[in-house]
Write an enzyme that holds these catalytic residues in place. Structure first.
Site, short mmCIF file in Angstrom:
data_model
loop_
_atom_site.label_atom_id
_atom_site.label_comp_id
_atom_site.label_asym_id
_atom_site.label_seq_id
_atom_site.Cartn_x
_atom_site.Cartn_y
_atom_site.Cartn_z
N GLY A 46 -16.16 0.18 0.20
CA GLY A 46 -15.32 0.74 -0.85
C GLY A 46 -15.16 -0.15 -2.06
N HIS A 47 -14.35 -1.20 -1.91
CA HIS A 47 -13.87 -1.95 -3.06
C HIS A 47 -14.99 -2.45 -3.97
CE1 HIS A 47 -12.03 -5.53 -5.07
NE2 HIS A 47 -11.08 -4.64 -5.26
N GLU A 66 -9.01 6.92 7.83
CA GLU A 66 -8.46 5.67 8.37
C GLU A 66 -6.95 5.86 8.50
OE1 GLU A 66 -9.56 2.50 5.80
OE2 GLU A 66 -11.68 2.71 6.24
N ASP A 122 -10.62 4.98 -1.70
CA ASP A 122 -9.19 4.66 -1.89
C ASP A 122 -8.90 4.09 -3.27
OD1 ASP A 122 -8.83 5.34 0.75
OD2 ASP A 122 -8.58 3.30 1.47
N HIS A 123 -9.81 3.23 -3.75
CA HIS A 123 -9.48 2.51 -4.98
C HIS A 123 -9.60 3.35 -6.24
CE1 HIS A 123 -8.31 -0.98 -2.91
NE2 HIS A 123 -9.42 -0.96 -2.20
N ARG A 133 -2.30 5.54 3.77
CA ARG A 133 -1.40 4.49 4.24
C ARG A 133 0.03 5.00 4.34
NH1 ARG A 133 -3.77 -1.02 3.80
NH2 ARG A 133 -1.72 -1.68 4.47
N ARG A 181 -1.24 4.92 -13.35
CA ARG A 181 -0.62 5.68 -14.44
C ARG A 181 0.23 6.84 -13.94
NH1 ARG A 181 -2.41 5.25 -19.94
NH2 ARG A 181 -2.41 3.00 -20.26
N ARG A 208 0.12 4.11 -1.00
CA ARG A 208 -0.14 3.33 -2.21
C ARG A 208 -1.39 3.80 -2.95
NH1 ARG A 208 -1.85 -2.45 0.38
NH2 ARG A 208 0.16 -2.16 1.41
N HIS A 209 -2.32 4.41 -2.25
CA HIS A 209 -3.48 4.97 -2.99
C HIS A 209 -3.66 6.46 -2.65
CE1 HIS A 209 -5.31 3.32 0.65
NE2 HIS A 209 -5.32 2.08 0.19
N ASN A 227 -15.72 4.48 0.81
CA ASN A 227 -14.26 4.45 0.81
C ASN A 227 -13.78 4.60 -0.64
OD1 ASN A 227 -11.60 3.43 0.57
ND2 ASN A 227 -11.76 2.66 2.67
N THR A 286 -4.91 -5.54 1.81
CA THR A 286 -5.89 -4.66 2.44
C THR A 286 -5.80 -4.89 3.94
OG1 THR A 286 -8.24 -4.03 2.51
CG2 THR A 286 -7.74 -6.37 2.12
N THR A 287 -6.68 -4.23 4.72
CA THR A 287 -6.62 -4.37 6.17
C THR A 287 -7.18 -5.74 6.54
OG1 THR A 287 -7.09 -2.01 6.19
CG2 THR A 287 -7.03 -3.12 8.31
N GLU A 303 -15.46 0.15 14.77
CA GLU A 303 -15.92 -0.38 13.50
C GLU A 303 -15.62 -1.87 13.50
OE1 GLU A 303 -15.17 1.89 9.97
OE2 GLU A 303 -15.08 0.09 8.71
N HIS A 336 -15.91 -3.70 5.63
CA HIS A 336 -14.87 -4.49 4.96
C HIS A 336 -15.51 -5.65 4.20
CE1 HIS A 336 -11.01 -6.10 3.82
NE2 HIS A 336 -10.48 -5.00 4.28
N GLY A 337 -15.32 -5.59 2.89
CA GLY A 337 -15.76 -6.68 2.02
C GLY A 337 -17.24 -6.68 1.70
N HIS A 397 -8.10 6.23 3.40
CA HIS A 397 -7.03 5.63 4.21
C HIS A 397 -5.71 6.15 3.67
CE1 HIS A 397 -5.20 1.61 5.91
NE2 HIS A 397 -4.59 2.68 6.36
N1 PXP Z 1 -13.36 -0.03 6.93
C1 PXP Z 1 -12.03 -0.12 7.13
C2 PXP Z 1 -11.50 0.22 8.47
C3 PXP Z 1 -11.16 -0.48 6.08
O1 PXP Z 1 -9.84 -0.57 6.30
C4 PXP Z 1 -11.71 -0.73 4.80
C5 PXP Z 1 -10.80 -1.06 3.67
O2 PXP Z 1 -9.96 0.00 3.40
C6 PXP Z 1 -13.10 -0.62 4.64
C7 PXP Z 1 -13.90 -0.29 5.72
C8 PXP Z 1 -13.76 -0.84 3.32
O3 PXP Z 1 -13.56 -2.16 2.89
P1 PXP Z 1 -13.94 -2.56 1.42
O4 PXP Z 1 -13.08 -1.74 0.52
O5 PXP Z 1 -13.63 -4.02 1.37
O6 PXP Z 1 -15.40 -2.25 1.24
#
Ligand code: PXP
Length: 241
Positions: free
Chosen positions: A213-214, A71, A10-11, A46, A19, A50-51, A8, A101-102, A152, A191-192, A44
């Site tokens: 992702g994060h 997403e 996004d970040h 959104r 910036r 935002r990203h 992911n 976040t989600t 998921e 996630h996480g 994602h």
């Molecule tokens: N899966 C879904 C559906 C998500 O919404 C996210 C966060 O955008 C992730 C996976 C990835 O989560 P993380 O960035 O915490 O790894």
């Protein structure tokens, strides 16, 4: 079954948008993720942009041959964008404008009527549709009932918990993954997840895709995106073995 890794990115866009310019470029991150051994790119779009922005979709597609997992919230706007962009996969997520976040899974069981036409429209266009849900048997059954090809499982609570609570959350994921596999749907999770938490989830044989992702984008600040993706893949493979 082998375990795929979707990155992911996004970040990377979050940092770029701080910036307002074009650096760092999420499309370059998509290339680096592939060089590190990723199996897919997850983004994602959104509602508040935002990203990831609309223009990123085409730029990321042009930068990589990896399958793209979009997403998206279950809205008419996102449905139209998905049907025009035609990603390999779409993951339907709950979206609240003010959440960071989600934060939780989608209530598929409470929204079957609204979600069924969305799943049908995306599937008819050849998009693999998954539902981002908590590891809850009701939500698994509802996802199967509306025709989703995958779910998921939200791993956030497992990652945030400690001690016996973490063991209980892992058990919920394990039982939900078995329930998903029994329906014939693909089971994904995310996630996480981090280097510390990925092993136990990767060891669940029914799970065939993780989206992360994060943690990885943060770790990439110190070690580079290619090596951190490669390290995550190696941890997943070791846990699977
Ligand atoms: N899966 C879904 C559906 C998500 O919404 C996210 C966060 O955008 C992730 C996976 C990835 O989560 P993380 O960035 O915490 O790894």
């Amino acid at each position: 079954m082998t375990l795929r890794l979707g990155i992911n990115i996004d970040h990377v866009a979050t940092l770029r948008n701080a910036r307002g310019g074009s650096w760092p470029d999420p499309a370059l991150a998509a290339k680096a993720a592939r060089d590190g051994g990723a199996d897919g790119i997850t983004i994602h779009l959104r509602e508040d942009r935002r990203h990831i922005r609309d223009a990123d979709l085409a730029a990321i597609r042009a930068a990589t041959t990896l399958p793209i997992n979009l997403e998206m919230a279950a809205t008419a706007e996102m449905q139209a964008i998905a049907l025009e962009f035609l990603p390999h996969a779409a993951c339907i997520v709950p979206e609240k404008r003010f959440e960071v976040t989600t934060e939780g899974g989608l209530d598929v069981a409470g929204k079957e009527g609204a979600l069924r036409p969305l799943v049908r429209a995306l599937s008819a266009a050849g998009i693999r549709v998954s539902m981002f849900i908590d590891p809850d048997p009701r939500q698994v059954a509802a996802s199967a009932a509306i025709g989703a090809q995958a779910v998921e499982l939200h791993t956030g609570r497992y990652c945030d918990a400690a001690g016996s609570e973490r063991a209980a959350e892992l058990d919920r994921l394990l039982r939900a993954a078995k329930a998903v596999a029994a329906t014939g749907m693909e089971c994904h999770a995310g996630h996480g997840l981090s280097y510390d938490t990925v092993g136990a989830v990767a060891a669940i044989a029914e799970i065939i895709e993780l989206n992360i992702g994060h943690f990885l984008i943060g770790a990439a600040l110190f070690d580079g995106l290619v090596p951190v993706v490669a390290k995550m893949k190696a941890l997943m493979a070791a846990a699977r073995a």
